[in-house]
Design a protein around this motif. Structure first.
Motif, PDB file in Angstrom:
ATOM      1  N   ASN A 281      48.279 -12.046 -45.145  1.00  0.00           N
ATOM      2  CA  ASN A 281      47.335 -12.660 -46.084  1.00  0.00           C
ATOM      3  C   ASN A 281      47.694 -14.084 -46.446  1.00  0.00           C
ATOM      4  OD1 ASN A 281      45.981 -10.117 -46.489  1.00  0.00           O
ATOM      5  ND2 ASN A 281      47.916  -9.534 -47.388  1.00  0.00           N
ATOM      6  N   ASP A 282      49.005 -14.378 -46.407  1.00  0.00           N
ATOM      7  CA  ASP A 282      49.392 -15.714 -46.854  1.00  0.00           C
ATOM      8  C   ASP A 282      49.059 -16.759 -45.808  1.00  0.00           C
ATOM      9  OD1 ASP A 282      52.239 -13.878 -47.765  1.00  0.00           O
ATOM     10  OD2 ASP A 282      50.549 -14.406 -49.066  1.00  0.00           O
ATOM     11  N   THR A 283      49.375 -16.435 -44.559  1.00  0.00           N
ATOM     12  CA  THR A 283      49.102 -17.440 -43.541  1.00  0.00           C
ATOM     13  C   THR A 283      47.712 -17.281 -42.936  1.00  0.00           C
ATOM     14  OG1 THR A 283      49.970 -16.070 -41.780  1.00  0.00           O
ATOM     15  CG2 THR A 283      51.531 -17.510 -42.908  1.00  0.00           C
ATOM     16  N   ASN A 284      46.999 -16.205 -43.341  1.00  0.00           N
ATOM     17  CA  ASN A 284      45.655 -15.954 -42.787  1.00  0.00           C
ATOM     18  C   ASN A 284      45.643 -15.933 -41.281  1.00  0.00           C
ATOM     19  OD1 ASN A 284      44.276 -15.472 -45.058  1.00  0.00           O
ATOM     20  ND2 ASN A 284      43.011 -17.304 -45.013  1.00  0.00           N
ATOM     21  N   SER A 285      46.640 -15.269 -40.716  1.00  0.00           N
ATOM     22  CA  SER A 285      46.612 -15.126 -39.254  1.00  0.00           C
ATOM     23  C   SER A 285      47.260 -13.809 -38.893  1.00  0.00           C
ATOM     24  CB  SER A 285      47.367 -16.276 -38.593  1.00  0.00           C
ATOM     25  OG  SER A 285      48.735 -16.127 -38.882  1.00  0.00           O
ATOM     26  N   PHE A 286      47.161 -13.468 -37.631  1.00  0.00           N
ATOM     27  CA  PHE A 286      47.749 -12.224 -37.162  1.00  0.00           C
ATOM     28  C   PHE A 286      49.235 -12.410 -36.913  1.00  0.00           C
ATOM     29  CE2 PHE A 286      44.203  -9.522 -36.565  1.00  0.00           C
ATOM     30  CZ  PHE A 286      43.128 -10.365 -36.372  1.00  0.00           C
ATOM     31  N   THR A 287      50.018 -11.436 -37.324  1.00  0.00           N
ATOM     32  CA  THR A 287      51.443 -11.496 -37.011  1.00  0.00           C
ATOM     33  C   THR A 287      51.831 -10.225 -36.285  1.00  0.00           C
ATOM     34  OG1 THR A 287      51.864 -10.554 -39.170  1.00  0.00           O
ATOM     35  CG2 THR A 287      52.174 -12.920 -38.946  1.00  0.00           C
ATOM     36  N   VAL A 288      52.765 -10.397 -35.348  1.00  0.00           N
ATOM     37  CA  VAL A 288      53.334  -9.229 -34.703  1.00  0.00           C
ATOM     38  C   VAL A 288      54.834  -9.317 -34.859  1.00  0.00           C
ATOM     39  CG1 VAL A 288      51.680  -8.380 -33.040  1.00  0.00           C
ATOM     40  CG2 VAL A 288      52.805 -10.513 -32.615  1.00  0.00           C
ATOM     41  N   ASP A 289      55.305  -8.848 -36.011  1.00  0.00           N
ATOM     42  CA  ASP A 289      56.708  -8.988 -36.320  1.00  0.00           C
ATOM     43  C   ASP A 289      57.149  -7.754 -37.066  1.00  0.00           C
ATOM     44  OD1 ASP A 289      58.490 -11.844 -37.642  1.00  0.00           O
ATOM     45  OD2 ASP A 289      58.852 -10.502 -35.943  1.00  0.00           O
ATOM     46  N   CYS A 290      58.145  -7.096 -36.579  1.00  0.00           N
ATOM     47  CA  CYS A 290      58.558  -5.889 -37.286  1.00  0.00           C
ATOM     48  C   CYS A 290      59.873  -5.406 -36.746  1.00  0.00           C
ATOM     49  CB  CYS A 290      57.511  -4.787 -37.095  1.00  0.00           C
ATOM     50  SG  CYS A 290      57.410  -4.276 -35.370  1.00  0.00           S
ATOM     51  N   GLU A 291      60.388  -4.367 -37.398  1.00  0.00           N
ATOM     52  CA  GLU A 291      61.531  -3.647 -36.874  1.00  0.00           C
ATOM     53  C   GLU A 291      61.011  -2.750 -35.757  1.00  0.00           C
ATOM     54  OE1 GLU A 291      65.011  -4.551 -38.422  1.00  0.00           O
ATOM     55  OE2 GLU A 291      64.853  -2.538 -37.556  1.00  0.00           O
ATOM     56  N   PRO A 292      61.560  -2.885 -34.567  1.00  0.00           N
ATOM     57  CA  PRO A 292      61.049  -2.009 -33.509  1.00  0.00           C
ATOM     58  C   PRO A 292      61.260  -0.548 -33.871  1.00  0.00           C
ATOM     59  CG  PRO A 292      62.705  -3.518 -32.644  1.00  0.00           C
ATOM     60  CD  PRO A 292      62.619  -3.771 -34.093  1.00  0.00           C
ATOM     61  N   SER A 293      60.248   0.259 -33.663  1.00  0.00           N
ATOM     62  CA  SER A 293      60.382   1.669 -34.017  1.00  0.00           C
ATOM     63  C   SER A 293      61.276   2.356 -32.997  1.00  0.00           C
ATOM     64  CB  SER A 293      59.013   2.332 -34.060  1.00  0.00           C
ATOM     65  OG  SER A 293      58.632   2.709 -32.760  1.00  0.00           O
ATOM     66  N   GLU A 294      61.596   3.614 -33.251  1.00  0.00           N
ATOM     67  CA  GLU A 294      62.499   4.358 -32.362  1.00  0.00           C
ATOM     68  C   GLU A 294      62.052   4.353 -30.919  1.00  0.00           C
ATOM     69  OE1 GLU A 294      64.283   7.886 -35.152  1.00  0.00           O
ATOM     70  OE2 GLU A 294      62.914   8.337 -33.501  1.00  0.00           O
ATOM     71  N   LEU A 295      60.734   4.357 -30.747  1.00  0.00           N
ATOM     72  CA  LEU A 295      60.199   4.419 -29.392  1.00  0.00           C
ATOM     73  C   LEU A 295      60.702   3.273 -28.534  1.00  0.00           C
ATOM     74  CD1 LEU A 295      56.390   5.120 -29.581  1.00  0.00           C
ATOM     75  CD2 LEU A 295      58.127   6.538 -28.576  1.00  0.00           C
ATOM     76  N   PHE A 296      60.978   2.139 -29.195  1.00  0.00           N
ATOM     77  CA  PHE A 296      61.264   0.943 -28.406  1.00  0.00           C
ATOM     78  C   PHE A 296      62.708   0.514 -28.521  1.00  0.00           C
ATOM     79  CE2 PHE A 296      56.997   0.646 -27.303  1.00  0.00           C
ATOM     80  CZ  PHE A 296      56.240   0.929 -28.412  1.00  0.00           C
ATOM     81  N   GLN A 297      63.586   1.497 -28.817  1.00  0.00           N
ATOM     82  CA  GLN A 297      65.009   1.187 -28.818  1.00  0.00           C
ATOM     83  C   GLN A 297      65.658   1.940 -27.681  1.00  0.00           C
ATOM     84  OE1 GLN A 297      66.228   2.315 -32.680  1.00  0.00           O
ATOM     85  NE2 GLN A 297      65.212   0.598 -33.679  1.00  0.00           N
ATOM     86  N   LEU A 298      66.530   1.232 -26.973  1.00  0.00           N
ATOM     87  CA  LEU A 298      67.163   1.825 -25.803  1.00  0.00           C
ATOM     88  C   LEU A 298      67.978   3.039 -26.197  1.00  0.00           C
ATOM     89  CD1 LEU A 298      68.410  -1.201 -23.730  1.00  0.00           C
ATOM     90  CD2 LEU A 298      66.826   0.546 -23.013  1.00  0.00           C
TER      91      LEU A 298
END
Lengths: 430, 306
Positions: A281-298
């Motif tokens: 909401n602050d930057t009014n744009s899409f972000t794809v930033d997060c802690e990778p979930s278990e699915l995506f950890q080796l």
């Protein structure tokens, strides 16, 4: 000789009904598709024989489409959403045009308007629900959006009803059946095209990897099955598509599974693919930033003893997502083709060679996307059943919209529950 | 016979309705007893009486089932849905002469089963949460409900693709589409009806009664005062009936809601009590169903006197 060149052009095995009994042609002979190939290509390939020329045209266009796909992935979720929407509109247009041609119903001017109106209504409904879900805070802030989203279902229903009443009022005495057919045709098309495109967008929001890997698997299966069929093909697979072979089918299956594993391995390492798309909401744009979930950890997986001697490793480091990708690739190779057979049957039933002439060498947009529809639904159902857990932030959003006394009730129940579980220690009752 | 079928498809030029197959006139299924009782009257009044008696019979049946409770109502809605589906599909078969394709009857019923399974599963999971939590097998079914429903639907889809027969493609696609549009109309709406029912029986009863009342009063007004035709599609409907029916239905709705809103049985959301294993309709009446004083607008005050 029209028949000869037509049979050469049908590289993907979709024969028009030339070979079927002549009597079925009756009143609706297929319109021969004009050659849409750009002049540039025509000149460059003028020397080659007709068969190789077609191969080259298809090949070049395939590469062009794949490059285009990569470019829009790079441009981000918003562009992807727009592209999905454009593809959806084009598919709808292609199928409706076929309906008009079949039923000679260009004479009913109301109907074109009504079909597009229904498309608008259904899209408004679905996009409204998606927007309300994913852009919750943005919607709550802007007053007009808030009202629109609060009464969204009512507004959508009112819009649809208007279209329905217009249809009833537009019934003309001698054309009842025609009009009902077009009404039915429009609705089935909406059901197929619009709902699936929204499932695709839901998948996209789950994480770009859930959008890219399934689509790539279907494309890969198409290409691999064709190649295996080309080099090793012998036993025909199904009467509906005479050029498909069992060798192509099985070879494509294994190749797609391998491809899926590799692609998932590469993509799982990047956050921009694995994180859910969120609207900041602050930057009014899409972000794809997060802690990778278990699915995506080796993780280390033990190789079963049987394979250990073969492969020579004791353990294997893999992403859990790769296991899921096996399921996705399997579906793409085994059931995805049924979407293609369905489209072939449809084209034979209505005596058309391609859905449209949009892409030279390939036909219409629907021709490329016929296998994707089942895939999109499968991925959505798969995520809902096996992957997605309850979403805490969504729960909090819903919680905050409740009345204070309801919030208090939930808070007390929650407190009692947590105290029971020993998570809150021994707090005294407030 | 196949050649004839092909010819008919070719002739299916839909620019006019000339090729609509002749439907044999519906056989007269009036019970003998009624016929004997009414044998004295003239044909016009006889028809009126039959319609009247059957209307009363349906309304009584409706009241009886309301008395029996929500579960019976759910079953009633389900039976009506299945019968509606059957009727529309039969029309499709007749139009397309597709009784020769045996797969298709099974596939249509299979799709009905799948879609019903999907919708009822979602409903059951929602409303019977406590019931479901206790049983292990149901837990499994609920958790993977969407996947199971989708798999069932896919199986039907694949069977359809495999059943495509060379000369009957168009016919089979038509029946496939016919089936799906029918499902869209009958099954989804019947589930919305059941969801309304669970909100509170009043939300089920008042709308249905209003539609029935509108039908009846529009007919009566049209019968006595009807003059200006309403729409070419239904030549017997008149503007007088339309407007008279509108006002009577509003008044009827007003009066009927007044009576129903006083009883908890109608007003409370239907809940499933896991201890007694029954449906209960007991609750604190929500604000909607509590008497309030409304000031009458000054315009109407001299008219009504309140």
């Amino acid at each position: 000789n029209l028949q000869e060149s037509e049979s050469e052009n049908k590289l993907d095995g979709e024969t028009a009904s030339d070979s079927e009994s002549k009597s079925e042609f009756g009143g609706s002979a297929p319109v021969p598709t004009s050659d849409d190939t750009p002049e540039v290509l025509n000149r460059a390939l003028s020397n080659l024989s007709s068969r190789w020329k077609n191969w080259w045209v298809r090949g070049i266009l395939t590469l062009a489409m794949i490059t285009f796909f990569f470019i829009i992935i790079y441009l981000g979720p918003m562009v992807l959403m727009t592209i999905v929407m454009c593809v959806q509109i084009k598919c709808f247009h292609e199928i409706i045009t076929i309906g008009y041609n079949v039923y000679h119903s260009y004479d009913l001017p109301w109907f074109r308007t009504l079909s597009w109106y229904f498309l608008l209504c259904v899209n408004y409904f679905f996009y409204g629900e998606t927007v309300t879900d994913y852009f919750f805070t943005l919607v709550q802030r802007e007053e007009p959006l808030r009202i629109l989203s609060k009464y969204h279902r009512f507004i959508s229903f009112a819009l649809y009803l208007t279209g329905f009443c217009m249809f009833v009022l537009s019934l003309v005495k001698k054309h009842y059946r025609l009009q009902f057919y077009m009404f039915g045709w429009t609705h089935v098309t909406l059901l197929i095209v619009v709902t699936q495109s929204h499932l695709i967008i839901h998948n996209l929001f789950e994480g770009m990897i859930w959008f890219i890997v399934p689509i790539s698997c279907v494309i890969c299966n198409d290409i691999m099955a064709y190649m295996f069929g080309f080099f090793f093909g012998r036993t025909p697979l199904i009467k509906l598509s005479p050029k498909k072979t069992w060798e192509g089918f099985i070879g494509g299956f294994f190749a797609t599974v391998l491809f899926g594993l590799l692609l998932s391995y590469i993509m799982s390492g990047y956050r921009c693919f694995t994180c859910p798309v969120e609207f900041n909401n602050d930057t009014n744009s899409f972000t794809v930033d997060c802690e990778p979930s278990e699915l995506f950890q080796l993780q280390e997986y033990n190789i079963p003893l049987v394979l250990q001697s073969v492969v020579g490793w004791k353990t294997l480091r893999m992403y859990p997502f790769q296991i899921h990708s096996i399921a996705l690739s399997t579906f793409a190779s085994l059931i995805g083709p049924f979407g293609g057979f369905f489209a072939s049957g449809f084209k034979r039933a209505f005596k058309i060679k391609d859905f449209a002439n949009t892409i030279p060498g390939h036909g219409g947009i629907m021709d490329r996307f016929d296998c994707q529809y089942l895939m999109a639904t499968f991925v959505n159902v798969y995520i809902a059943s096996f992957i997605r857990g309850p979403n805490p932030s969504k729960l909090i959003q819903q919680f905050l919209t409740l009345r204070p006394d309801q919030q208090l009730h939930i808070f007390n129940t929650l407190k009692a529950h947590l105290v029971d579980k020993g998570m809150l220690g021994s707090l005294e009752e407030a | 016979q196949e050649a004839e079928l092909e010819e008919r498809l070719v002739e299916l030029d839909l620019r006019n309705d000339s090729d609509v197959p002749d439907v044999p006139p519906a056989s007269d299924s009036t019970p003998e007893i009624l016929k004997a009782a009414l044998s004295g009257l003239s044909a016009r009044w006889k028809n009126w009486w039959i319609r009247g008696i059957l209307s009363l019979a349906m309304i009584s049946g409706f009241f009886l089932i309301i008395y029996l409770g929500s579960f019976m109502l759910m079953l009633l809605v389900l039976s009506i849905q299945v019968k509606c589906y059957h009727e529309i599909i039969t029309i499709g078969y007749r139009v397309y002469h597709s009784y020769d394709l045996p797969w298709f009857r099974s596939l249509s019923w299979y799709f009905l089963l799948c879609v019903n399974y999907f919708f009822y599963g979602e409903t059951v999971a929602d409303y019977f949460a406590t019931f479901v939590q206790r049983r292990e097998q149901l837990q499994f079914l609920i958790r993977y409900h969407r996947f199971i429903s989708f798999a069932l639907y896919l199986a039907g889809f694949c069977i359809f693709v495999l059943s495509l027969v060379k000369k009957h493609y168009r016919l089979q696609f038509y029946m496939f589409a016919w089936t799906h549009v029918t499902l869209l109309i009958t099954v989804t709406q019947s589930h919305l009806v059941i969801q309304n029912l669970f909100e509170g029986m009043i939300w089920f009863l008042v709308p249905i009664s209003s539609v029935i009342c509108n039908d009846i009063t529009a007919y009566i007004f049209g019968f006595f005062f009807g003059r200006t035709p309403l729409i070419k599609l239904s030549p017997k409907k008149t503007w007088e009936g339309f407007i008279g029916g509108f006002f009577s239905t509003v008044i009827f709705g007003f009066v009927f809601s007044y009576f129903l809103a006083q009883h908890q049985y109608f007003v409370c959301p239907v809940e499933y009590n896991s201890e007694t294993n029954r449906f209960v309709t007991e609750c604190e009446a929500s604000e909607l169903f509590q008497m309030k004083k409304y000031p009458v607008p000054p315009v109407l005050q001299p008219v009504l006197g309140w």
